[in-house]
Design an enzyme around this catalytic site. Structure first.
Site, PDB file in Angstrom:
ATOM      1  N   LEU A 150      10.085  56.186 -26.958  1.00  0.00           N
ATOM      2  CA  LEU A 150       9.634  55.643 -25.572  1.00  0.00           C
ATOM      3  C   LEU A 150       9.338  56.843 -24.549  1.00  0.00           C
ATOM      4  O   LEU A 150       9.361  56.776 -23.105  1.00  0.00           O
ATOM      5  CB  LEU A 150      11.092  54.847 -25.094  1.00  0.00           C
ATOM      6  N   SER A 151       9.632  58.050 -25.076  1.00  0.00           N
ATOM      7  CA  SER A 151       9.195  59.692 -24.275  1.00  0.00           C
ATOM      8  C   SER A 151       7.445  59.160 -23.437  1.00  0.00           C
ATOM      9  O   SER A 151       7.435  59.533 -24.693  1.00  0.00           O
ATOM     10  CB  SER A 151       9.796  60.700 -24.679  1.00  0.00           C
ATOM     11  N   PRO A 152       7.661  59.951 -22.247  1.00  0.00           N
ATOM     12  CA  PRO A 152       6.226  59.796 -21.612  1.00  0.00           C
ATOM     13  C   PRO A 152       6.004  61.458 -21.933  1.00  0.00           C
ATOM     14  O   PRO A 152       4.689  61.670 -21.961  1.00  0.00           O
ATOM     15  CB  PRO A 152       5.776  59.676 -20.066  1.00  0.00           C
TER      16      PRO A 152
ATOM     17  N   THR B  96       6.787  63.178 -24.768  1.00  0.00           N
ATOM     18  CA  THR B  96       5.758  63.234 -25.914  1.00  0.00           C
ATOM     19  C   THR B  96       4.505  62.819 -26.137  1.00  0.00           C
ATOM     20  O   THR B  96       4.105  62.927 -26.643  1.00  0.00           O
ATOM     21  CB  THR B  96       6.981  62.623 -26.852  1.00  0.00           C
TER      22      THR B  96
END
EC number: 5.99.1.4
Length: 199
Positions: A11-13, A15
């Site tokens: 869910l990490s932008p 990443t």
């Protein structure tokens, strides 16, 4: 042969914005990677972090500006407020765990497929059909979406415990076999230099 433990959230932008940079660094140095998807909100709670929605408005506004600047800098499409975010990261994480265990495909491409689906393609990475499509796109049997759920859940929980024990506290987070820690997509250059013996 060097090794990298890669802790991250699907869910990490940030990443997503790392793209396949880690895989490129690993290829240059003949390094292996163990992909360790985890629950980022639980990691924040365990390591003193604050979930984005609970941060001061000034921090939230800066984060939004930074994400858009970085997406333009790297030429990566970005939906600042995706239609399906936040969503349940477990199904995509279990698929990555199952794919890594089964082999036969590209785990880095699979992780990036989920991140791209969330942040650029307005798809729900908790949806079974999206999970199957990402598995297939990365060269894996889409049937992995239906198998190994129990072991996937156990590994997903274990990844969180390992992250805390090794000193990880965000996503993406890279830890070498020598215990050097690198946090953030913008530290890939430093990881590269470290594996080159320069820092």
């Amino acid at each position: 042969m060097p090794h990298i433990d890669y802790y991250f959230s699907t869910l990490s932008p940030f990443t997503y914005l790392a793209g396949l940079g880690l895989e490129e660094v690993a290829d240059r140095h003949g390094a292996t990677i163990t992909y360790k998807p985890l629950d980022i909100i639980a990691l924040f709670a365990r390591t003193g972090g604050t979930p984005p929605a609970e941060r001061h408005p000034a921090r939230q506004e800066y984060r939004a500006q930074e994400i858009l600047r970085l997406s333009k800098k790297h030429g990566m499409p970005m939906q600042l407020r995706p239609a399906h975010w936040p969503t349940n990261p477990a199904p995509s994480s279990y698929a990555i765990i199952a794919g890594q265990r089964a082999g036969g495909g590209d785990v880095g491409a699979l992780a990036h497929a989920f991140l791209r689906a969330c942040w650029a393609e307005e798809r729900d990475i908790a949806d079974d059909e999206v999970v199957r499509a990402c598995l297939s796109e990365a060269g894996f049997d889409p049937g992995l979406a239906d198998s190994g759920l129990l072991s996937g859940a156990e590994t997903y929980a274990a990844n969180l415990e390992e992250a805390v024990a090794q000193g990880a506290f965000g996503s993406p987070f890279y830890i070498t076999d020598g215990g050097q820690r690198f946090w953030g997509h913008d530290r890939l250059e430093d990881l590269d230099l470290h594996l080159s013996g320069k820092i």
